[in-house]
Design a protein around this motif. Structure first.
Motif, PDB file in Angstrom:
ATOM      1  N   PHE A  45       4.582  15.312   9.036  1.00  0.00           N
ATOM      2  CA  PHE A  45       4.384  14.006   9.667  1.00  0.00           C
ATOM      3  C   PHE A  45       3.473  14.128  10.886  1.00  0.00           C
ATOM      4  O   PHE A  45       3.625  15.034  11.703  1.00  0.00           O
ATOM      5  CB  PHE A  45       5.732  13.413  10.095  1.00  0.00           C
ATOM      6  N   ARG A  46       2.536  13.173  11.006  1.00  0.00           N
ATOM      7  CA  ARG A  46       1.627  13.132  12.144  1.00  0.00           C
ATOM      8  C   ARG A  46       1.739  11.770  12.827  1.00  0.00           C
ATOM      9  O   ARG A  46       1.436  10.743  12.224  1.00  0.00           O
ATOM     10  CB  ARG A  46       0.178  13.367  11.685  1.00  0.00           C
ATOM     11  N   HIS A  47       2.170  11.779  14.088  1.00  0.00           N
ATOM     12  CA  HIS A  47       2.407  10.507  14.778  1.00  0.00           C
ATOM     13  C   HIS A  47       1.120   9.703  14.947  1.00  0.00           C
ATOM     14  O   HIS A  47       1.149   8.470  15.008  1.00  0.00           O
ATOM     15  CB  HIS A  47       3.077  10.741  16.134  1.00  0.00           C
ATOM     16  N   MET A  48      -0.023  10.362  14.987  1.00  0.00           N
ATOM     17  CA  MET A  48      -1.288   9.638  15.116  1.00  0.00           C
ATOM     18  C   MET A  48      -1.585   8.785  13.882  1.00  0.00           C
ATOM     19  O   MET A  48      -2.331   7.808  13.963  1.00  0.00           O
ATOM     20  CB  MET A  48      -2.430  10.619  15.367  1.00  0.00           C
ATOM     21  N   SER A  49      -0.980   9.149  12.757  1.00  0.00           N
ATOM     22  CA  SER A  49      -1.161   8.349  11.536  1.00  0.00           C
ATOM     23  C   SER A  49      -0.525   6.972  11.699  1.00  0.00           C
ATOM     24  O   SER A  49      -1.013   5.983  11.138  1.00  0.00           O
ATOM     25  CB  SER A  49      -0.556   9.072  10.333  1.00  0.00           C
ATOM     26  N   VAL A  50       0.574   6.908  12.442  1.00  0.00           N
ATOM     27  CA  VAL A  50       1.236   5.623  12.697  1.00  0.00           C
ATOM     28  C   VAL A  50       0.313   4.729  13.518  1.00  0.00           C
ATOM     29  O   VAL A  50       0.130   3.542  13.215  1.00  0.00           O
ATOM     30  CB  VAL A  50       2.574   5.840  13.442  1.00  0.00           C
ATOM     31  N   LEU A  80      -1.343   1.101  12.487  1.00  0.00           N
ATOM     32  CA  LEU A  80      -1.136  -0.106  13.293  1.00  0.00           C
ATOM     33  C   LEU A  80      -2.465  -0.742  13.685  1.00  0.00           C
ATOM     34  O   LEU A  80      -2.624  -1.960  13.630  1.00  0.00           O
ATOM     35  CB  LEU A  80      -0.345   0.227  14.561  1.00  0.00           C
ATOM     36  N   GLU A  81      -3.401   0.080  14.090  1.00  0.00           N
ATOM     37  CA  GLU A  81      -4.688  -0.461  14.513  1.00  0.00           C
ATOM     38  C   GLU A  81      -5.437  -1.068  13.327  1.00  0.00           C
ATOM     39  O   GLU A  81      -6.150  -2.066  13.474  1.00  0.00           O
ATOM     40  CB  GLU A  81      -5.500   0.623  15.211  1.00  0.00           C
ATOM     41  N   GLN A  82      -5.229  -0.502  12.156  1.00  0.00           N
ATOM     42  CA  GLN A  82      -5.844  -1.070  10.952  1.00  0.00           C
ATOM     43  C   GLN A  82      -5.218  -2.422  10.623  1.00  0.00           C
ATOM     44  O   GLN A  82      -5.904  -3.349  10.178  1.00  0.00           O
ATOM     45  CB  GLN A  82      -5.669  -0.109   9.779  1.00  0.00           C
ATOM     46  N   SER A  83      -3.913  -2.556  10.857  1.00  0.00           N
ATOM     47  CA  SER A  83      -3.213  -3.805  10.552  1.00  0.00           C
ATOM     48  C   SER A  83      -3.479  -4.886  11.619  1.00  0.00           C
ATOM     49  O   SER A  83      -3.245  -6.059  11.390  1.00  0.00           O
ATOM     50  CB  SER A  83      -1.705  -3.567  10.467  1.00  0.00           C
ATOM     51  N   GLY A  84      -3.950  -4.434  12.800  1.00  0.00           N
ATOM     52  CA  GLY A  84      -4.210  -5.391  13.876  1.00  0.00           C
ATOM     53  C   GLY A  84      -3.109  -5.431  14.915  1.00  0.00           C
ATOM     54  O   GLY A  84      -3.299  -5.912  16.025  1.00  0.00           O
ATOM     55  N   ARG A  96       0.852  -1.196   0.000  1.00  0.00           N
ATOM     56  CA  ARG A  96       0.000   0.000   0.000  1.00  0.00           C
ATOM     57  C   ARG A  96       0.888   1.246   0.000  1.00  0.00           C
ATOM     58  O   ARG A  96       1.648   1.469   0.935  1.00  0.00           O
ATOM     59  CB  ARG A  96      -0.902   0.034   1.236  1.00  0.00           C
ATOM     60  N   GLN A  97       0.819   2.012  -1.032  1.00  0.00           N
ATOM     61  CA  GLN A  97       1.658   3.204  -1.135  1.00  0.00           C
ATOM     62  C   GLN A  97       1.373   4.174   0.006  1.00  0.00           C
ATOM     63  O   GLN A  97       2.279   4.848   0.502  1.00  0.00           O
ATOM     64  CB  GLN A  97       1.437   3.894  -2.480  1.00  0.00           C
ATOM     65  N   GLU A  98       0.118   4.215   0.458  1.00  0.00           N
ATOM     66  CA  GLU A  98      -0.236   5.125   1.544  1.00  0.00           C
ATOM     67  C   GLU A  98       0.510   4.791   2.823  1.00  0.00           C
ATOM     68  O   GLU A  98       0.854   5.675   3.610  1.00  0.00           O
ATOM     69  CB  GLU A  98      -1.750   5.071   1.817  1.00  0.00           C
ATOM     70  N   THR A  99       0.774   3.494   3.036  1.00  0.00           N
ATOM     71  CA  THR A  99       1.479   3.069   4.250  1.00  0.00           C
ATOM     72  C   THR A  99       2.940   3.494   4.208  1.00  0.00           C
ATOM     73  O   THR A  99       3.454   4.121   5.145  1.00  0.00           O
ATOM     74  CB  THR A  99       1.375   1.543   4.428  1.00  0.00           C
ATOM     75  N   PHE A 100       3.630   3.162   3.113  1.00  0.00           N
ATOM     76  CA  PHE A 100       5.046   3.551   3.026  1.00  0.00           C
ATOM     77  C   PHE A 100       5.190   5.065   2.928  1.00  0.00           C
ATOM     78  O   PHE A 100       6.230   5.623   3.291  1.00  0.00           O
ATOM     79  CB  PHE A 100       5.720   2.876   1.831  1.00  0.00           C
TER      80      PHE A 100
END
Length: 216
Positions: free
Chosen positions: A198-203, A207-211, A181-185
């Protein structure tokens, strides 16, 4: 996993050799303590001994050996590691989020060759570039060309990081550096090349989306 009987099996010989090398390395470290310096795959296993077996078999032996150790390990397909390695060259650092009882603790991961050094963001903020590594993940590429696998293991400062925490951080390498997923990288690219955006909440959201970020 069904194990073949120990005795004169290749499996027993493999593990015996690795135990001997581990003991020898421990003596060489002596009272210096801390992390190993310039730790090579040859210091862990006899490369000559595995030259005639498949990457899949080597991977099984590697995982079985480390299943009894207080560390983490993995066998990474060569094609996956090449993606990770190429991206690490252009984006050598990233901010990882480690789920805790309450909220998240952030760790800075910095690539140095095929090693990935982690230290908590609090350490970085207080000690700057002198902040010590709390977790080092070693990727051994010695067998990449012939066997198509990269062997991984880690060293950690157990005063700060446990096995489950180390595994969570290691899992995130694949999430962010090997993602299709290009959005992830893109989060990694933003951190390295456009830090103001950069927004740390995006990380955490990723992660929560990935489980991985779901707390038990």
């Amino acid at each position: 996993m069904k194990r073949e009987p120990l005795g004169h099996s290749r499996q027993a010989e493999f593990i015996k050799r690795m135990e001997e090398k581990e003991e020898q390395q421990g003596k060489q470290q002596g009272s210096a303590g801390g992390f190993s310096k310039d730790k090579t795959l040859g210091s862990i296993l006899n490369l000559e001994m595995v030259k005639d077996i498949s990457g899949e078999e080597i991977g099984k032996l590697w995982m079985q050996y480390y299943s009894t150790k207080d560390t983490i390990s993995a066998v990474i397909p060569g094609s996956t590691f090449e993606v990770i390695s190429n991206r690490a060259k252009s984006c050598p650092s990233f901010l990882y989020a480690l789920p805790q009882q309450e909220g998240y603790e952030f760790f800075l991961g910095q690539w140095a060759g095929h090693e990935l050094h982690f230290t908590s963001l609090i350490n970085v903020q207080t000690a700057g570039e002198n902040a010590p590594s709390q977790l080092i993940i070693h990727h051994y590429t010695d067998l990449l060309e012939d066997k198509g696998v990269v062997l991984m293991t880690a060293e950690m400062d157990t005063k700060f990081i446990g096995i489950h925490q180390a595994q969570c951080l290691a899992n995130q390498i694949q999430v962010f550096y090997a993602s299709q997923r290009q959005e992830t990288f893109q989060l990694v690219e933003t951190f390295n090349h456009r830090p103001a955006d950069f927004r740390h909440m995006s990380v955490i959201a990723e992660l929560e989306q990935s489980g991985i970020g779901l707390k038990s």
